[in-house]
Design a protein around this motif. Structure first.
Motif, mmCIF file in Angstrom:
data_model
loop_
_atom_site.group_PDB
_atom_site.id
_atom_site.type_symbol
_atom_site.label_atom_id
_atom_site.label_comp_id
_atom_site.label_asym_id
_atom_site.label_seq_id
_atom_site.Cartn_x
_atom_site.Cartn_y
_atom_site.Cartn_z
ATOM 1 N N PRO A 345 14.946 22.271 17.007
ATOM 2 C CA PRO A 345 14.001 21.395 17.719
ATOM 3 C C PRO A 345 12.587 21.497 17.174
ATOM 4 C CG PRO A 345 15.435 22.526 19.267
ATOM 5 C CD PRO A 345 15.699 23.138 17.926
ATOM 6 N N ARG A 346 12.242 22.654 16.694
ATOM 7 C CA ARG A 346 10.893 22.852 16.162
ATOM 8 C C ARG A 346 10.616 21.930 14.969
ATOM 9 N NH1 ARG A 346 8.636 28.930 14.849
ATOM 10 N NH2 ARG A 346 6.553 28.332 14.087
ATOM 11 N N ARG A 347 11.620 21.707 14.136
ATOM 12 C CA ARG A 347 11.509 20.790 12.995
ATOM 13 C C ARG A 347 11.875 19.365 13.394
ATOM 14 N NH1 ARG A 347 15.623 22.575 9.027
ATOM 15 N NH2 ARG A 347 14.878 20.758 7.875
ATOM 16 N N ARG A 348 12.879 19.245 14.278
ATOM 17 C CA ARG A 348 13.436 17.941 14.594
ATOM 18 C C ARG A 348 12.463 17.031 15.329
ATOM 19 N NH1 ARG A 348 17.417 19.205 18.498
ATOM 20 N NH2 ARG A 348 15.969 18.523 20.131
ATOM 21 N N VAL A 349 11.810 17.547 16.367
ATOM 22 C CA VAL A 349 11.012 16.699 17.247
ATOM 23 C C VAL A 349 9.899 15.962 16.507
ATOM 24 C CG1 VAL A 349 9.439 16.691 19.232
ATOM 25 C CG2 VAL A 349 11.615 17.947 19.349
ATOM 26 N N PRO A 350 9.053 16.638 15.711
ATOM 27 C CA PRO A 350 7.983 15.887 15.032
ATOM 28 C C PRO A 350 8.532 14.797 14.107
ATOM 29 C CG PRO A 350 7.572 18.247 14.916
ATOM 30 C CD PRO A 350 8.969 18.081 15.417
ATOM 31 N N ARG A 351 9.628 15.080 13.406
ATOM 32 C CA ARG A 351 10.180 14.104 12.463
ATOM 33 C C ARG A 351 10.809 12.921 13.190
ATOM 34 N NH1 ARG A 351 13.082 18.148 8.017
ATOM 35 N NH2 ARG A 351 11.193 19.327 7.492
ATOM 36 N N LEU A 352 11.558 13.200 14.249
ATOM 37 C CA LEU A 352 12.190 12.108 14.973
ATOM 38 C C LEU A 352 11.160 11.218 15.666
ATOM 39 C CD1 LEU A 352 15.398 13.638 16.634
ATOM 40 C CD2 LEU A 352 15.205 12.276 14.550
ATOM 41 N N VAL A 353 10.160 11.822 16.280
ATOM 42 C CA VAL A 353 9.159 11.039 17.001
ATOM 43 C C VAL A 353 8.415 10.109 16.044
ATOM 44 C CG1 VAL A 353 6.977 11.179 18.263
ATOM 45 C CG2 VAL A 353 8.891 12.656 18.912
ATOM 46 N N ASN A 354 7.979 10.644 14.918
ATOM 47 C CA ASN A 354 7.246 9.821 13.963
ATOM 48 C C ASN A 354 8.147 8.781 13.296
ATOM 49 O OD1 ASN A 354 4.266 10.758 13.548
ATOM 50 N ND2 ASN A 354 5.421 12.665 13.772
ATOM 51 N N GLY A 355 9.372 9.168 12.960
ATOM 52 C CA GLY A 355 10.302 8.218 12.357
ATOM 53 C C GLY A 355 10.682 7.099 13.299
ATOM 54 N N ALA A 356 10.831 7.433 14.590
ATOM 55 C CA ALA A 356 11.239 6.442 15.583
ATOM 56 C C ALA A 356 10.179 5.363 15.771
ATOM 57 C CB ALA A 356 11.515 7.135 16.913
ATOM 58 N N ARG A 357 8.934 5.732 15.699
ATOM 59 C CA ARG A 357 7.871 4.752 15.900
ATOM 60 C C ARG A 357 7.920 3.646 14.849
ATOM 61 N NH1 ARG A 357 3.322 9.400 17.251
ATOM 62 N NH2 ARG A 357 3.947 9.701 19.434
ATOM 63 N N SER A 358 8.202 4.041 13.620
ATOM 64 C CA SER A 358 8.316 3.042 12.541
ATOM 65 C C SER A 358 9.620 2.255 12.690
ATOM 66 C CB SER A 358 8.270 3.726 11.179
ATOM 67 O OG SER A 358 7.053 4.407 10.998
ATOM 68 N N PHE A 359 10.715 2.951 12.997
ATOM 69 C CA PHE A 359 12.018 2.301 13.087
ATOM 70 C C PHE A 359 12.013 1.217 14.155
ATOM 71 C CE2 PHE A 359 16.305 1.959 14.841
ATOM 72 C CZ PHE A 359 17.066 1.791 13.700
ATOM 73 N N PHE A 360 11.445 1.489 15.318
ATOM 74 C CA PHE A 360 11.484 0.542 16.426
ATOM 75 C C PHE A 360 10.337 -0.483 16.361
ATOM 76 C CE2 PHE A 360 14.473 3.521 18.241
ATOM 77 C CZ PHE A 360 15.342 2.689 18.927
ATOM 78 N N ALA A 361 9.471 -0.378 15.363
ATOM 79 C CA ALA A 361 8.407 -1.370 15.193
ATOM 80 C C ALA A 361 8.954 -2.647 14.587
ATOM 81 C CB ALA A 361 7.301 -0.813 14.321
ATOM 82 N N GLU A 362 10.181 -2.594 14.051
ATOM 83 C CA GLU A 362 10.786 -3.744 13.378
ATOM 84 C C GLU A 362 12.027 -4.189 14.145
ATOM 85 O OE1 GLU A 362 11.732 -2.082 9.628
ATOM 86 O OE2 GLU A 362 9.651 -1.851 9.009
#
Length: 363
Positions: A345-362
């Motif tokens: 979770p320590r690695r996962r959360v920052p990457r998923l949160v930032n990746g999700a913002r771009s993914f769901f912008a389209e």
């Protein structure tokens, strides 16, 4: 700074005292409002009748029980940090305990115990099986050991102490957080509990009975707002996720109700109304291209909620397309490469949160 200097400096921040106090004195303090038992904790600490009876047995037999930790507030009232269940059991037994709504709880009746089998059915002063005057006097004269954090101590001392005392207790991490939140900001605690019971949240987040019993829904509410406001990059968190979430919650409690509050119930409800309408209980379950499979996925929850809340207006205008977009995450590189059992979770959360913002912008 040397170790000796650090010890000397930090020791100045916590002022403690300790002494025994009779149960009769505790009863008087409770009646006068001089000690706060935090009845909200009863949602979290769950003692059955057998555990309650064993405590009364221990007091009658003068078997030592652990000390009770309290913190003295600026107004002089004692906040109970550790020992809520012990004190509430005693106060309920003698018939003076009041719940969150200030309603008087009915006096409890005892069960048979290992050393006192005849204790079965006894009550404080009700019916034929009531304590005699002699037993009542002896009970009220029994001593409880108190440890007091004085009001001149560091402001965070009682919260730090609570975490340390309860880190190994029979509580989940979120149950400990809930207790902390009650002490930090009871209004925020009430809002988190209310959001955890929001109909669309319940419908779209099916949990096991074990998870339900560990206050996991309240943790998911906190995670939602942590993801929504996360402002750092993809670098892993500076500490383990559980500790990070607790520290974030403490800051959120401090800011709650002010102009920079983090908790926004309307946004939470709008996001889960959308997701419930789109996919219902499948919103956070893996999709294999034909159907949804398996249990609730925490990685799926992190990715989807972080992405939707960051692009809420976009998806409110296109609710019919949201279900298909959510289904696409299970093959999306930004999700697949940052989730799974090998990613902490320590690695996962920052990457998923930032990746999700771009993914769901389209889309």
């Amino acid at each position: 700074m040397s170790l000796e200097s650090q010890v000397s400096e930090r020791a100045k921040e916590i002022h403690t005292d300790g002494y025994p106090m009779s149960i009769g004195e505790v009863i008087s303090m409770y009646r006068e409002g001089d000690i706060d038992i935090h009845p909200e904790f009863q949602r979290i600490f769950r003692w059955n009748d057998g555990q309650k009876s064993r405590l009364i047995e221990s007091i009658l037999l003068k078997i030592p029980i652990p000390p009770i930790f309290v913190s003295q507030r600026p107004d002089g009232v004692w906040d109970v940090i550790d020992g809520v269940q012990r004190l509430s059991t005693i106060l309920e037994f003698v018939g003076i305990y009041r719940d969150e709504e200030k309603n008087l709880r009915p006096p409890s009746a005892l069960l048979a115990t290992e050393y006192l089998p005849d204790l079965d059915g006894y009550q404080w002063d009700v019916g034929e099986r009531a304590f005699s005057d002699v037993m009542q006097r002896d009970f009220k004269r029994a001593k409880l050991e108190f440890r007091i954090i004085a009001k001149q101590s560091d402001a965070n001392a009682k919260y730090d102490l609570f975490q340390r005392l309860n880190s190994g207790a029979q509580l989940s991490q979120q149950e400990v957080r809930n207790c902390l939140l009650v002490m930090l900001n009871n209004d925020m605690f009430g809002e988190v509990v209310e959001l955890a019971e929001f109909d669309s949240f319940l419908s779209s987040v099916p949990l096991s009975e074990a998870k339900e019993s560990q206050a996991y829904r309240q943790e998911l509410v906190l995670r939602f707002f942590l993801h929504a406001g996360y402002a750092a990059g993809v670098t892993e968190l500076p500490k383990e996720f559980g500790e990070y979430l607790t520290d974030w919650m403490r800051d959120a409690a401090r800011r709650y109700g002010g102009p920079d509050t983090i908790i926004d119930s309307r946004t939470f409800e709008q996001v889960f109304l959308l997701l419930d309408q789109a996919l219902g209980e499948d919103a956070f379950r893996r999709y294999d291209g034909r159907r949804h499979l398996g249990p609730f996925s925490i990685a799926g929850y992190e990715f989807v909620t972080a992405g939707v809340v960051a692009n809420l207006a976009h998806w409110q205008a296109r609710p019919d397309a949201l279900a298909e977009k959510v289904r696409l995450i299970w093959n999306a590189p930004e999700f697949k490469s940052n989730s799974g059992t090998g990613v902490s979770p320590r690695r996962r959360v920052p990457r998923l949160v930032n990746g999700a913002r771009s993914f769901f912008a389209e889309g």
